[in-house]
Enzyme design. Structure first.
Site, PDB file in Angstrom:
ATOM      1  N   TYR A 144       3.976 -66.441 -19.936  1.00  0.00           N
ATOM      2  CA  TYR A 144       4.410 -67.841 -20.035  1.00  0.00           C
ATOM      3  C   TYR A 144       3.345 -68.588 -20.813  1.00  0.00           C
ATOM      4  CZ  TYR A 144       5.790 -72.560 -18.568  1.00  0.00           C
ATOM      5  OH  TYR A 144       6.186 -73.879 -18.543  1.00  0.00           O
ATOM      6  N   ASP A 238      -3.897 -66.302 -24.921  1.00  0.00           N
ATOM      7  CA  ASP A 238      -3.614 -67.493 -24.117  1.00  0.00           C
ATOM      8  C   ASP A 238      -4.432 -67.379 -22.831  1.00  0.00           C
ATOM      9  OD1 ASP A 238      -2.699 -69.425 -22.418  1.00  0.00           O
ATOM     10  OD2 ASP A 238      -0.585 -69.163 -22.929  1.00  0.00           O
ATOM     11  N   LYS A 266      -6.516 -76.156 -18.013  1.00  0.00           N
ATOM     12  CA  LYS A 266      -6.850 -76.123 -16.580  1.00  0.00           C
ATOM     13  C   LYS A 266      -8.336 -76.381 -16.288  1.00  0.00           C
ATOM     14  CE  LYS A 266      -2.749 -73.336 -15.661  1.00  0.00           C
ATOM     15  NZ  LYS A 266      -1.780 -74.182 -15.009  1.00  0.00           N
TER      16      LYS A 266
HETATM   17  N1  HOZ Z   1       4.538 -73.032 -13.476  1.00  0.00           N
HETATM   18  C1  HOZ Z   1       3.309 -73.728 -13.375  1.00  0.00           C
HETATM   19  C2  HOZ Z   1       2.159 -72.847 -13.079  1.00  0.00           C
HETATM   20  N2  HOZ Z   1       2.130 -71.629 -13.765  1.00  0.00           N
HETATM   21  C3  HOZ Z   1       3.467 -74.763 -12.305  1.00  0.00           C
HETATM   22  C4  HOZ Z   1       2.852 -76.027 -12.645  1.00  0.00           C
HETATM   23  C5  HOZ Z   1       3.148 -77.129 -11.638  1.00  0.00           C
HETATM   24  O1  HOZ Z   1       4.224 -77.161 -11.067  1.00  0.00           O
HETATM   25  O2  HOZ Z   1       2.291 -77.950 -11.477  1.00  0.00           O
END
Ligand code: HOZ
Length: 433
Positions: A144, A238, A266
């Site tokens: 992702y 990534d 992050k």
């Molecule tokens: N899918 C996101 C983490 N890989 C979630 C982010 C969120 O909901 O804050």
């Protein structure tokens, strides 16, 4: 567990916000139950609006490596905010954070800050295409890279959680430029390169954290590097999730393979919204205003986020032994979960990379998205709910990763393992029922 106030808040939120959430996985749809609405965080804990306390293993999905309300980051944010929130003009803080990251990462000579991981990856792709003058990209099923159009194809994370790894609204004209390979399977990459002579880049999470935690094999990464060189395509790592999480230099502290471009996010924002992409100067200087590839942002490099990121990165750089401790705790936690599963004869596998941990209700090692999809998501949902009842807050999908923060003590790890024994019993009872 009393979640009355959260239930009410969730119903109300749904009236104004689609699904009641601003990011799909937060709705707890794949694990059931009500998502606790969070009132505050403190160190290792979060507290919901009903007053329940949880040990937090989500850490805002990765950024909070020092836990909630770290004093140094808090102070940096407050002091900087007092001088103005945003200028849309250069500040010293941007160069300071850039210098820290360039110093740490061999593969980054220049870097540009943006506001999220999605934006970082979207911009890195445009740069790769502009630099190579080619259009196609290769990505891996289950990885992702945020929700930009070209990358929302066979995607992990929330997209996998909801069974829509490719989204409506993404024109076929765009996705035809995205070729999909299988993680840890070099033959599938060769096939993509055979199918297209127009590949600008291969993008990979060298430690995949969005189909659960699935690291790439070293030999696979080496062959990937060689294939990119042979085909004059860029290799993009990534590391939005793994950067400053797996090691101080993310996956690049583990693998010898060097990418051409890297995306980060992050941890480099210390909890504030930040993303970044960087790499070889020759490639980065293709960006406007030096070169022709356009990329911009009003809030990019905003001082508060830069200050929070600087505080976090400097603390990490000055205390590298943090990673040894975090990794020990992650390993102990996963050993404990594994033992709890074994006690109930539940098929279970685990993985750890630095402060990142993952587990699957599966009887086989997970090497790619197909393996991840074959895990028992029903068992995961029962386990998740049971752990929540014990005051343990885990990522609410088996296609995500868990994180240890420095605020989590050894006692908390043992408390969590005890909870896991109870939760595995609940899974086992449900399976027998
Ligand atoms: N899918 C996101 C983490 N890989 C979630 C982010 C969120 O909901 O804050």
């Amino acid at each position: 567990m009393n979640l009355q106030k959260s239930q009410k808040a969730f119903e109300e939120a749904k009236e104004y916000i689609p699904g009641g959430v601003d990011s799909p996985v937060r709705a707890f749809k794949s694990v059931g139950g009500t998502p606790p609405f969070i009132a505050k965080g403190e160190g290792a804990f979060i507290y919901d609006i009903d007053g329940n306390r949880y040990i937090d293993y989500v850490q805002s999905w990765g950024p909070l490596i020092f836990g909630h309300c770290d004093k140094d980051i808090e102070q940096a944010v407050i002091e900087t905010a007092k001088k103005g929130l945003s200028f849309g003009a250069p500040t010293l803080l941007e160069s300071e954070l850039a210098k820290e990251i360039v110093f740490l990462f061999d593969s980054i000579q220049k870097i540009r800050f943006v506001n999220s991981g999605t934006e970082a990856v979207m911009s890195a792709l445009r740069l790769a295409r502009g630099y190579t003058k080619k259009d196609d990209i290769i990505k891996f099923a289950g990885c992702y890279h945020g929700h930009s159009d070209s990358l929302l194809v066979q995607a992990g994370s929330g997209a996998a959680t909801f069974g829509t790894p490719s989204s409506p609204g993404v024109p076929e004209d765009l996705t035809k430029h995205t070729l999909i390979a299988r993680y840890n399977d070099i033959e599938s990459v060769k096939q993509c390169f055979e199918a297209s002579k127009n590949v600008a880049c291969v993008i990979i999470e060298p430690i995949a954290g969005n189909m659960g935690l699935v690291p790439a094999d070293e030999a696979f990464l080496e062959e990937l590097r060689a294939l990119c060189d042979e085909n004059e395509a860029l290799l993009i790592f990534d590391e939005v999730m793994s950067g400053f999480r797996a090691t101080l230099t993310g996956a690049q502290g583990i693998t010898k393979v060097k990418p051409d471009l890297v995306t980060l996010g992050k941890v480099i924002g210390g909890g504030m919204p930040v993303g970044a992409f960087g790499g070889k100067a020759e490639i980065m200087d293709m960006l406007s205003p030096v070169g022709p590839v356009y990329q911009a942002g009003t809030l990019s490099g905003n001082p508060v986020a830069m200050a929070a990121g600087l505080a976090a990165i400097r603390k990490l750089k000055n205390n590298p032994s943090i990673y040894v401790d975090l990794s020990k705790k992650a390993k102990r936690l996963m050993e404990g979960f594994q033992a709890a599963a074994k006690a109930e004869e539940i098929p279970f596998v685990t993985e750890v990379r630095g402060s990142m941990f993952g587990f699957f209700f599966s009887d086989r090692e997970v090497k790619n998205f197909d393996d991840a999809l074959a895990n028992d998501t029903n068992a995961f949902a029962i386990f998740h709910q049971a752990m929540l009842n014990e005051g343990i807050y885990l990522a609410c999908s088996s296609f995500e990763t868990g994180f240890i923060s420095t605020a989590i003590s050894n006692e908390m790890i043992e408390e969590t393992i005890e909870a896991a024994y109870k939760a595995m019993r609940v899974v086992s009872d449900a399976k027998r029922a």
